[in-house]
Write an enzyme that holds these catalytic residues in place. Structure first.
Site, mmCIF file in Angstrom:
data_model
loop_
_atom_site.group_PDB
_atom_site.id
_atom_site.type_symbol
_atom_site.label_atom_id
_atom_site.label_comp_id
_atom_site.label_asym_id
_atom_site.label_seq_id
_atom_site.Cartn_x
_atom_site.Cartn_y
_atom_site.Cartn_z
ATOM 1 N N GLU A 1 13.965 -15.581 -15.461
ATOM 2 C CA GLU A 1 13.503 -14.192 -15.506
ATOM 3 C C GLU A 1 12.539 -13.979 -16.681
ATOM 4 O OE1 GLU A 1 13.288 -11.922 -13.557
ATOM 5 O OE2 GLU A 1 13.054 -10.079 -14.698
ATOM 6 N N ARG B 1 2.299 1.055 -5.878
ATOM 7 C CA ARG B 1 2.437 0.239 -4.671
ATOM 8 C C ARG B 1 1.208 -0.633 -4.408
ATOM 9 N NH1 ARG B 1 6.597 2.264 -1.440
ATOM 10 N NH2 ARG B 1 5.737 1.240 0.377
ATOM 11 N N ASN C 1 -0.145 1.036 5.996
ATOM 12 C CA ASN C 1 0.624 0.169 5.099
ATOM 13 C C ASN C 1 1.332 -0.850 5.974
ATOM 14 O OD1 ASN C 1 2.269 -0.983 3.129
ATOM 15 N ND2 ASN C 1 3.811 0.623 3.293
ATOM 16 N N GLY C 2 1.085 -2.135 5.711
ATOM 17 C CA GLY C 2 1.731 -3.182 6.502
ATOM 18 C C GLY C 2 0.737 -4.237 6.904
ATOM 19 N N GLU D 1 3.950 -12.602 -15.292
ATOM 20 C CA GLU D 1 3.386 -11.532 -14.467
ATOM 21 C C GLU D 1 2.676 -10.455 -15.278
ATOM 22 O OE1 GLU D 1 7.517 -9.181 -13.276
ATOM 23 O OE2 GLU D 1 5.841 -9.059 -11.900
ATOM 24 N N LYS E 1 8.713 -12.753 -16.187
ATOM 25 C CA LYS E 1 8.236 -11.529 -16.839
ATOM 26 C C LYS E 1 6.975 -11.815 -17.641
ATOM 27 C CE LYS E 1 9.917 -9.243 -15.324
ATOM 28 N NZ LYS E 1 10.752 -8.661 -14.307
ATOM 29 N N CYS F 1 0.820 -1.212 0.000
ATOM 30 C CA CYS F 1 0.000 0.000 0.000
ATOM 31 C C CYS F 1 0.860 1.271 0.000
ATOM 32 C CB CYS F 1 -0.865 0.022 1.243
ATOM 33 S SG CYS F 1 -1.850 -1.462 1.440
ATOM 34 N N TRP G 1 -3.004 -2.405 -1.671
ATOM 35 C CA TRP G 1 -2.747 -3.757 -2.181
ATOM 36 C C TRP G 1 -3.320 -4.683 -1.120
ATOM 37 C CZ3 TRP G 1 0.622 -7.941 -0.703
ATOM 38 C CH2 TRP G 1 0.716 -8.950 -1.675
ATOM 39 N N LYS H 1 4.336 -3.291 -6.514
ATOM 40 C CA LYS H 1 5.750 -3.117 -6.836
ATOM 41 C C LYS H 1 6.658 -3.521 -5.682
ATOM 42 C CE LYS H 1 9.135 -1.474 -9.402
ATOM 43 N NZ LYS H 1 9.583 -2.396 -10.467
ATOM 44 N N HIS I 1 13.595 -34.540 -17.925
ATOM 45 C CA HIS I 1 13.370 -35.332 -16.702
ATOM 46 C C HIS I 1 11.956 -35.143 -16.151
ATOM 47 C CE1 HIS I 1 17.499 -36.650 -16.575
ATOM 48 N NE2 HIS I 1 17.886 -35.402 -16.780
HETATM 49 O O1 M6R Z 1 12.116 -4.450 -4.689
HETATM 50 P P1 M6R Z 1 12.637 -5.827 -4.830
HETATM 51 O O2 M6R Z 1 13.694 -5.971 -5.870
HETATM 52 O O3 M6R Z 1 13.112 -6.405 -3.516
HETATM 53 O O4 M6R Z 1 11.404 -6.705 -5.279
HETATM 54 C C1 M6R Z 1 11.511 -8.093 -5.389
HETATM 55 C C2 M6R Z 1 10.351 -8.668 -6.161
HETATM 56 O O5 M6R Z 1 9.153 -8.423 -5.510
HETATM 57 C C3 M6R Z 1 10.279 -8.129 -7.586
HETATM 58 O O6 M6R Z 1 11.465 -8.333 -8.285
HETATM 59 C C4 M6R Z 1 9.127 -8.790 -8.366
HETATM 60 O O7 M6R Z 1 9.413 -10.132 -8.573
HETATM 61 C C5 M6R Z 1 8.899 -8.042 -9.690
HETATM 62 N N1 M6R Z 1 7.505 -7.787 -9.862
HETATM 63 C C6 M6R Z 1 9.370 -8.804 -10.861
HETATM 64 O O8 M6R Z 1 9.153 -8.148 -12.046
#
Ligand code: M6R
Length: 596
Positions: free
Chosen positions: A467, A27, A96-97, A474, A471, A2, A72, A591, A490
């Site tokens: 990665e 956020r 937030n938290g 997500e 990507k 949040c 969030w 984020k 395997h």
């Molecule tokens: O801010 P951070 O790099 O610690 O965040 C880690 C992950 O939450 C972040 O990389 C997440 O996997 C991204 N959405 C990937 O694109």
């Protein structure tokens, strides 16, 4: 996670808060809300959905003091009722938290007659404030925060107080002053254009902001002080500048991110700092590189490169696992925490756990004032600039560079560092060529119509495969997996059929021949295949066998993920757009994940 904001002494609180919330929306975007002090009372507007949903309702709001929230969801689905601010009696709160002991507090408060209108953990805070309020705001806030367990950044309005209160515990909050007004927000970019001077609140601090003045105390009520400094230019919020989405804008910023990260490594004397700490510690016996999501993938790539350079055990681990594991890390261990935001709860706690075990902690982060920097013995900067898109792109490439330079420095061969710095002078151009020359549209169409997309690679290409898969998943919601090329046969090969697409990454000629065999096996079973490779690395036969073939400029192994990832980021972006998804704000995500 949040985003929260507070202001007092502005011309129109609702408009100021709305503007700040737009910058905080990355956020979390499940719901948004604003509460203002007006005509001696608190007026609240909150809506499920994006911040823009508030606009029609805030037009008429007056008042010069208020708080705002973009959510969030953790406890309770996205809805109007679960949106913050939560208001009861004399108070309104944004949070937030996570309040970990909310269930027992809720029972206690409900037994005492409080009515709850939401399923959130946060609503207990506003009822606690009312419970303890006997006309003394500070006492009520102190009594409340002492009852809370978990992580909380709060902004609080009280109808009897002309300003707002900000509380910080394990989640970020920055306070600011400017033009006679006072502010607080979850990050600095949201304060840009509002505050001139800012201070980062520390855990266990409370700020009382009213009548042009902010005073601080700790949770015991003792006065505390904070040093304000000019809001840094680097905290300027990003704008689209003509790009349709932040994701593609930020991919285009990769060359600049690489250049700025390399030059910060030199200008901030990182090699010298690393040499000093290495000497002080008498060398290291092993290295753990830790992060979450994309940061874990750059950690994994760095571990391959680090072990080769340092010739001691170097392993990568996800932070969420490390923090709860009985690790053998100790005084000889170098622990490298990688985090774009520097606020990811698992990563910050993993770094704290490593520190408790006696390890030396290095933080590799894109946010200079973040929580992780307070834990680390040495901070290695990533200078990717503010990253807005939830999917990390330019920060990943910055992390690859910062980590490669870190290992090149630690291996104590001046030639390794020198040649890496030299190569970095041209790496940006290689990335620019990859960004402009890669033709990904057909692969993206194939992804968009696939039942599953599998990314495979060996060596340094394996973390890149992970990665690429993350990507795509997500931002486009197309399912799939990243796999070591040799592992496919395997088990996972059972999933391959004509509806699937496999993307093979090849940046090493020798390993490329092995990965080519995996592609053969896939094509023989009717699967479709795409190859992303360094120029001249893929066996000729592969060019004929694979349906799609994308070449990018070659570079050294340690830096290779910064280039080979680009076509995968572009494929993910285009697939999302083709499928009509919003790549900047994928569903269910935020984020910066500041809770467990
Ligand atoms: O801010 P951070 O790099 O610690 O965040 C880690 C992950 O939450 C972040 O990389 C997440 O996997 C991204 N959405 C990937 O694109």
């Amino acid at each position: 996670m949040c985003g929260i904001i507070g202001c007092t002494g502005v011309k129109c609180a609702a408009k100021t808060l709305y503007r700040g919330l737009e910058d905080l929306e990355y956020r979390g975007y499940d719901s948004a809300g604003i509460a203002v002090l007006d005509c001696g009372g608190i007026i609240t507007v909150k809506r499920k959905g994006r911040v823009a949903a508030l606009l029609p309702a805030i037009e008429e709001l007056g008042g010069t003091t208020g708080i705002g929230h973009t959510r969030w969801a953790t406890h309770g689905r996205p809805s109007d009722a679960n949106a913050h601010p939560h208001t009861a009696g004399a108070f309104s709160v944004v949070h937030n938290g996570i309040i970990e002991n909310y269930a027992e507090l809720k029972k206690e408060l409900a037994d005492e007659g409080c009515t709850f209108f939401s399923q959130t953990d946060s609503e207990v805070v506003v009822h606690l404030l009312n419970k303890y309020y006997r006309g003394d705001l500070k006492e009520a806030v102190l009594s409340t925060v002492r009852r809370l367990r978990g992580a909380f950044a709060l902004c609080i309005l009280c109808k009897d107080y002309s300003g707002f209160v900000a509380v910080k515990y394990c989640n970020p909050i920055i306070v600011g002053t400017g033009g006679g007004a006072l502010f607080a927000a979850s990050d600095m970019p949201a304060l840009c254009g509002l505050a001139e001077n800012v201070a980062v609140m520390q855990d266990g601090q409370i700020a009382f902001a009213a009548e042009g003045k902010i005073t601080f105390c700790d949770f015991s009520g003792e006065a505390a002080s904070l040093t304000f400094s000019t809001l840094p230019v680097s905290a300027r919020p990003a704008r689209l500048c003509g790009f349709p989405h932040y994701m593609i804008k930020e991919i285009n910023e990769i060359p600049a991110a690489i250049k700025a990260t390399a030059s910060a490594f030199t200008s901030e004397n990182c090699a010298e700092k690393l040499a000093r700490i290495q000497k002080k510690r008498g060398g290291f016996t092993d290295v753990v590189v830790c992060g979450c999501g994309t940061a874990f993938h750059s950690a994994l790539a760095a571990a391959y490169c680090g072990e080769e350079l340092l010739k001691i055990p170097v392993r990568a681990e996800t932070a969420g696992e490390f923090r709860y594991r009985k690790s053998s890390a100790g005084a000889g261990t170098l622990f490298i925490a990688v985090s774009q935001s520097g606020e990811t709860a698992d990563t910050v706690e993993a770094a704290r756990a490593a520190k408790r075990l006696g390890a030396c902690v290095i933080a590799v982060t894109n946010v200079a004032y973040s929580a992780i920097t307070g834990v680390a013995d040495v901070v290695i900067p990533v200078r990717a600039g503010v990253e807005i898109c939830v999917a990390a792109t330019k920060s990943y490439c910055g992390q690859i560079v910062a980590l490669a330079l870190t290992f090149a420095s630690l291996c104590q061969s001046s030639s390794a560092l020198k040649s890496m710095l030299k190569e970095l002078k041209t790496l940006g151009a290689a990335c620019s060529a990859a960004i402009t020359d890669c033709r990904v549209e057909d692969v993206a169409r194939a992804c968009a119509s696939s039942s599953g997309v599998y990314f495979i690679g060996r060596g340094m290409d394996y973390p890149v495969a992970l990665e690429g898969s993350l990507k795509l998943k997500e931002v486009s919601y197309v399912p799939g997996e990243g796999y070591p090329a040799g592992e496919l046969k395997h088990g996972t090969i059972a999933l391959i059929d004509g509806g699937t697409l496999t993307v093979a990454i090849i940046t090493d000629k020798t390993l490329g021949e092995k990965t080519a065999s995996a592609v053969e096996q896939i094509c023989s079973r009717g699967g479709r295949a795409a190859v992303v490779c360094f120029k001249g690395c893929a066996p000729l036969s592969l060019k004929e066998r694979a349906e799609f073939f994308i070449e990018v400029p070659a570079c050294s192994a340690c830096l290779s993920p910064a280039v080979s990832v680009i076509p995968l980021q572009l494929i993910a972006y285009r697939t999302a757009v083709i499928l009509g998804r919003d790549p900047d704000k994928p569903r269910n995500l935020a984020k910066s994940v500041t809770v467990e």
